[in-house]
Design a protein around this motif. Structure first.
Motif, PDB file in Angstrom:
ATOM      1  N   ILE A   1      -5.800   3.637  -5.437  1.00 25.17           N
ATOM      2  CA  ILE A   1      -6.054   2.214  -5.229  1.00 25.17           C
ATOM      3  C   ILE A   1      -5.147   1.612  -4.165  1.00 25.17           C
ATOM      4  O   ILE A   1      -5.325   0.448  -3.797  1.00 25.17           O
TER       5      ILE A   1
ATOM      6  N   GLY B   1      -4.934   2.132  -0.886  1.00 27.81           N
ATOM      7  CA  GLY B   1      -5.665   1.728   0.314  1.00 27.81           C
ATOM      8  C   GLY B   1      -6.482   0.467   0.129  1.00 27.81           C
ATOM      9  O   GLY B   1      -6.341  -0.487   0.910  1.00 27.81           O
ATOM     10  N   PRO B   2      -7.326   0.415  -0.895  1.00 24.30           N
ATOM     11  CA  PRO B   2      -8.091  -0.816  -1.118  1.00 24.30           C
ATOM     12  C   PRO B   2      -7.218  -2.049  -1.366  1.00 24.30           C
ATOM     13  O   PRO B   2      -7.545  -3.144  -0.910  1.00 24.30           O
TER      14      PRO B   2
ATOM     15  N   ALA C   1       0.826  -1.212   0.000  1.00 29.30           N
ATOM     16  CA  ALA C   1       0.000   0.000   0.000  1.00 29.30           C
ATOM     17  C   ALA C   1       0.858   1.259   0.000  1.00 29.30           C
ATOM     18  O   ALA C   1       0.597   2.204  -0.748  1.00 29.30           O
TER      19      ALA C   1
ATOM     20  N   LEU D   1      -5.959  -3.202   1.983  1.00 32.63           N
ATOM     21  CA  LEU D   1      -7.031  -3.856   2.738  1.00 32.63           C
ATOM     22  C   LEU D   1      -7.333  -5.247   2.188  1.00 32.63           C
ATOM     23  O   LEU D   1      -7.556  -6.195   2.958  1.00 32.63           O
ATOM     24  N   LEU D   2      -7.369  -5.385   0.870  1.00 32.32           N
ATOM     25  CA  LEU D   2      -7.618  -6.689   0.269  1.00 32.32           C
ATOM     26  C   LEU D   2      -6.496  -7.675   0.600  1.00 32.32           C
ATOM     27  O   LEU D   2      -6.760  -8.846   0.905  1.00 32.32           O
TER      28      LEU D   2
END
Length: 64
Positions: free
Chosen positions: A44, A46-47, A11, A50-51
């Motif tokens: 993208i 952050g997502p 990230a 998290l994923l």
């Protein structure tokens, strides 16, 4: 250690790469297409982190 995980590193590196690409795109004359690509990459980060964390690559997912 908190945040020292593949998810966190990915990230942070994506956010750094997006910011760098976006910043370079503004020198000396703005190239708005490359700037937008840099913004999308940074957005993208952050997502993706998290994923990856949800997939078991986060800091709290190791068995210490």
């Amino acid at each position: 250690m908190h945040g020292s995980s593949p998810a966190a590193w990915t990230a942070v590196l994506l956010a750094l790469a997006g910011t760098t690409i976006g910043g370079i795109a503004l020198i000396p004359n703005p190239n708005w297409i490359v700037f937008t690509i840099g913004c999308v990459i940074a957005a993208i980060a952050g997502p993706v982190g998290l994923l990856m964390s949800a997939a078991g690559m986060g800091a709290g997912d190791d068995d210490h």
